[in-house]
Write a protein that holds these residues in place. Structure first.
Motif, mmCIF file in Angstrom:
data_model
loop_
_atom_site.group_PDB
_atom_site.id
_atom_site.type_symbol
_atom_site.label_atom_id
_atom_site.label_comp_id
_atom_site.label_asym_id
_atom_site.label_seq_id
_atom_site.Cartn_x
_atom_site.Cartn_y
_atom_site.Cartn_z
ATOM 1 N N PHE A 166 0.842 -1.203 0.000
ATOM 2 C CA PHE A 166 0.000 0.000 0.000
ATOM 3 C C PHE A 166 0.879 1.257 0.000
ATOM 4 C CE2 PHE A 166 -3.503 -2.383 2.533
ATOM 5 C CZ PHE A 166 -3.872 -3.054 1.377
ATOM 6 N N PRO A 167 0.550 2.257 -0.824
ATOM 7 C CA PRO A 167 1.241 3.548 -0.727
ATOM 8 C C PRO A 167 0.850 4.243 0.576
ATOM 9 C CG PRO A 167 -0.584 3.679 -2.277
ATOM 10 C CD PRO A 167 -0.454 2.241 -1.901
ATOM 11 N N ASP A 168 1.641 5.247 0.962
ATOM 12 C CA ASP A 168 1.411 5.935 2.232
ATOM 13 C C ASP A 168 -0.016 6.456 2.368
ATOM 14 O OD1 ASP A 168 3.921 5.480 3.198
ATOM 15 O OD2 ASP A 168 4.734 7.435 2.630
ATOM 16 N N ALA A 169 -0.520 7.070 1.318
ATOM 17 C CA ALA A 169 -1.848 7.678 1.390
ATOM 18 C C ALA A 169 -2.920 6.625 1.672
ATOM 19 C CB ALA A 169 -2.159 8.405 0.086
ATOM 20 N N GLN A 170 -2.845 5.485 1.003
ATOM 21 C CA GLN A 170 -3.832 4.416 1.210
ATOM 22 C C GLN A 170 -3.706 3.820 2.605
ATOM 23 O OE1 GLN A 170 -3.634 1.231 -1.643
ATOM 24 N NE2 GLN A 170 -5.439 0.193 -0.841
ATOM 25 N N ALA A 171 -2.464 3.642 3.044
ATOM 26 C CA ALA A 171 -2.240 3.104 4.383
ATOM 27 C C ALA A 171 -2.816 4.039 5.439
ATOM 28 C CB ALA A 171 -0.754 2.886 4.622
ATOM 29 N N GLN A 172 -2.572 5.322 5.305
ATOM 30 C CA GLN A 172 -3.077 6.293 6.272
ATOM 31 C C GLN A 172 -4.595 6.365 6.258
ATOM 32 O OE1 GLN A 172 -1.410 7.820 8.662
ATOM 33 N NE2 GLN A 172 0.417 6.749 7.949
ATOM 34 N N GLN A 173 -5.187 6.216 5.076
ATOM 35 C CA GLN A 173 -6.652 6.230 4.974
ATOM 36 C C GLN A 173 -7.251 5.034 5.723
ATOM 37 O OE1 GLN A 173 -8.217 5.720 1.009
ATOM 38 N NE2 GLN A 173 -10.242 6.489 1.564
ATOM 39 N N MET A 174 -6.661 3.857 5.523
ATOM 40 C CA MET A 174 -7.148 2.661 6.202
ATOM 41 C C MET A 174 -6.987 2.783 7.716
ATOM 42 S SD MET A 174 -5.914 -0.488 3.781
ATOM 43 C CE MET A 174 -6.683 -1.663 4.891
ATOM 44 N N ILE A 175 -5.822 3.283 8.136
ATOM 45 C CA ILE A 175 -5.571 3.458 9.561
ATOM 46 C C ILE A 175 -6.595 4.413 10.163
ATOM 47 C CG2 ILE A 175 -3.948 4.452 11.222
ATOM 48 C CD1 ILE A 175 -1.685 3.313 9.418
ATOM 49 N N GLY A 176 -6.899 5.480 9.436
ATOM 50 C CA GLY A 176 -7.883 6.449 9.916
ATOM 51 C C GLY A 176 -9.263 5.843 10.063
ATOM 52 N N GLN A 177 -9.645 5.004 9.109
ATOM 53 C CA GLN A 177 -10.963 4.358 9.175
ATOM 54 C C GLN A 177 -11.064 3.424 10.376
ATOM 55 O OE1 GLN A 177 -11.092 2.543 5.291
ATOM 56 N NE2 GLN A 177 -12.035 4.334 4.319
ATOM 57 N N VAL A 178 -10.007 2.658 10.624
ATOM 58 C CA VAL A 178 -10.007 1.745 11.772
ATOM 59 C C VAL A 178 -10.040 2.534 13.073
ATOM 60 C CG1 VAL A 178 -8.773 -0.087 12.965
ATOM 61 C CG2 VAL A 178 -8.793 -0.049 10.477
ATOM 62 N N ALA A 179 -9.305 3.642 13.111
ATOM 63 C CA ALA A 179 -9.293 4.487 14.312
ATOM 64 C C ALA A 179 -10.690 5.016 14.614
ATOM 65 C CB ALA A 179 -8.310 5.636 14.131
ATOM 66 N N GLN A 180 -11.435 5.383 13.582
ATOM 67 C CA GLN A 180 -12.808 5.855 13.779
ATOM 68 C C GLN A 180 -13.693 4.744 14.336
ATOM 69 O OE1 GLN A 180 -14.069 7.460 9.985
ATOM 70 N NE2 GLN A 180 -13.292 9.495 10.470
ATOM 71 N N PHE A 235 -2.056 4.318 16.511
ATOM 72 C CA PHE A 235 -1.337 3.570 15.478
ATOM 73 C C PHE A 235 0.059 4.134 15.203
ATOM 74 C CE2 PHE A 235 -5.726 2.265 14.346
ATOM 75 C CZ PHE A 235 -5.528 0.894 14.342
ATOM 76 N N GLU A 236 0.272 5.415 15.518
ATOM 77 C CA GLU A 236 1.589 6.004 15.284
ATOM 78 C C GLU A 236 2.662 5.323 16.134
ATOM 79 O OE1 GLU A 236 -1.131 7.688 15.976
ATOM 80 O OE2 GLU A 236 -1.559 8.656 14.045
ATOM 81 N N LYS A 237 2.247 4.787 17.287
ATOM 82 C CA LYS A 237 3.207 4.153 18.200
ATOM 83 C C LYS A 237 3.214 2.631 18.090
ATOM 84 C CE LYS A 237 3.512 5.634 22.425
ATOM 85 N NZ LYS A 237 3.135 6.014 23.808
ATOM 86 N N ALA A 238 2.173 2.037 17.515
ATOM 87 C CA ALA A 238 2.041 0.576 17.493
ATOM 88 C C ALA A 238 3.199 -0.077 16.740
ATOM 89 C CB ALA A 238 0.714 0.182 16.852
ATOM 90 N N LEU A 239 3.748 -1.134 17.346
ATOM 91 C CA LEU A 239 4.878 -1.855 16.762
ATOM 92 C C LEU A 239 4.434 -3.247 16.322
ATOM 93 C CD1 LEU A 239 7.600 -0.922 19.417
ATOM 94 C CD2 LEU A 239 7.286 0.100 17.142
ATOM 95 N N ILE A 240 4.547 -3.501 15.034
ATOM 96 C CA ILE A 240 4.167 -4.794 14.469
ATOM 97 C C ILE A 240 5.320 -5.774 14.656
ATOM 98 C CG2 ILE A 240 3.385 -6.011 12.415
ATOM 99 C CD1 ILE A 240 1.445 -3.878 13.363
ATOM 100 N N THR A 241 5.014 -6.959 15.196
ATOM 101 C CA THR A 241 6.036 -7.980 15.403
ATOM 102 C C THR A 241 5.372 -9.350 15.477
ATOM 103 O OG1 THR A 241 7.985 -8.568 16.733
ATOM 104 C CG2 THR A 241 5.984 -7.932 17.936
ATOM 105 N N ASN A 242 6.169 -10.386 15.631
ATOM 106 C CA ASN A 242 5.635 -11.738 15.770
ATOM 107 C C ASN A 242 4.945 -11.874 17.132
ATOM 108 O OD1 ASN A 242 5.716 -14.732 16.486
ATOM 109 N ND2 ASN A 242 6.448 -14.788 14.379
ATOM 110 N N THR A 243 3.742 -12.426 17.148
ATOM 111 C CA THR A 243 2.941 -12.462 18.377
ATOM 112 C C THR A 243 2.893 -13.830 19.055
ATOM 113 O OG1 THR A 243 0.935 -12.886 17.060
ATOM 114 C CG2 THR A 243 1.443 -10.574 17.607
ATOM 115 N N PHE A 244 3.735 -14.766 18.629
ATOM 116 C CA PHE A 244 3.668 -16.118 19.197
ATOM 117 C C PHE A 244 3.867 -16.103 20.711
ATOM 118 C CE2 PHE A 244 4.919 -20.444 20.188
ATOM 119 C CZ PHE A 244 4.087 -21.205 19.373
#
Length: 232
Positions: A65-79, A90-99
């Motif tokens: 996803f380009p930045d604009a699309q990613a930010q749009q999706m993040i905004g929708q989920v935040a709402q 989401f600005e602070k969330a760190l994606i990693t392995n969750t096992f």
């Protein structure tokens, strides 16, 4: 009545679904008769547990996803989250392995604190920007839940509960579950996704009516027989 919930702690819809489900359950007169069992699911088991990515980086690298699309999706989920009372960061969330975080949930299940562990991990990931794949972060969460930190460290540093996590993932595949959150209500009905509170309430009521009420014992000690004989 038993409700099995497959979830991953880096899934925002799982966090929303948890809140909506719990709000629905709280309104029902039979809430104390419902047993909730949390099941492990990994959205991306290929992630390196020693690395983290920002949400935007992950969307760009993994989804293209380009930045604009990613930010749009993040905004929708935040709402959506705000409507359920969750202030996603989401600005602070760190994606990693969750096992490892799933292993902590299984450890917490041993002390009847699985729901509390789920909530604490969601908060750590989505609100506080903590690395939920990090040993020390997970030990700290365990300690706050009242679980002995040395036991948590031992579990998270070994293969203890690995089989349980993997079995949950296998069970998901057996049930045709490819996305989360996923709820199985008393082995009869399935609810997929972060449904509204009203939808969860309706599904719970229907399941309770069809699978529990017909078998509830409404007698007051009438005469009966069992393997040891009869009594009046």
């Amino acid at each position: 009545m038993k409700v099995e919930i497959w979830s991953d702690v880096m899934c925002p819809f799982c966090y929303i679904g948890k809140h909506n489900f719990e709000q629905a359950l709280e309104k029902l007169p039979f809430k104390d008769e419902v047993e909730v069992e949390w099941k492990s699911f990994q959205l991306d088991p290929t992630l390196d547990p020693s690395e983290t990515k920002t949400t935007t980086e992950y969307f760009k690298e993994k989804k293209g996803f380009p930045d604009a699309q990613a930010q749009q999706m993040i905004g929708q989920v935040a709402q959506m989250g705000a409507m359920s009372g969750i202030d996603f960061n989401f600005e602070k969330a760190l994606i990693t392995n969750t096992f490892s975080s799933h292993k902590l949930i299984h450890l917490a299940k041993k002390y009847n604190k699985a729901s509390e562990a789920e909530e604490a991990l969601f908060e750590a990931h989505f609100l506080e920007g903590k690395n939920v794949g990090d040993l020390e972060v997970l030990v700290s969460i365990a300690e706050k839940l009242g679980i002995d930190k040395e036991e948590a460290r031992q579990v998270l540093s070994s293969d203890q509960f690995d089989n349980e996590v993997n079995q949950d993932i296998t069970d998901a595949k057996s049930n045709g579950i490819s996305g989360v959150p996923f709820f199985i209500l008393n082995g009869k009905y399935a609810v997929s996704g972060a449904q509204p509170v009203e939808a969860f309430a309706e599904a719970l009521q229907q399941t309770y009516k069809e699978t529990v009420v017909p078998f509830k014992d409404i007698s007051s000690g009438g005469a009966s027989c069992d393997a040891d004989g009869c009594s009046i």
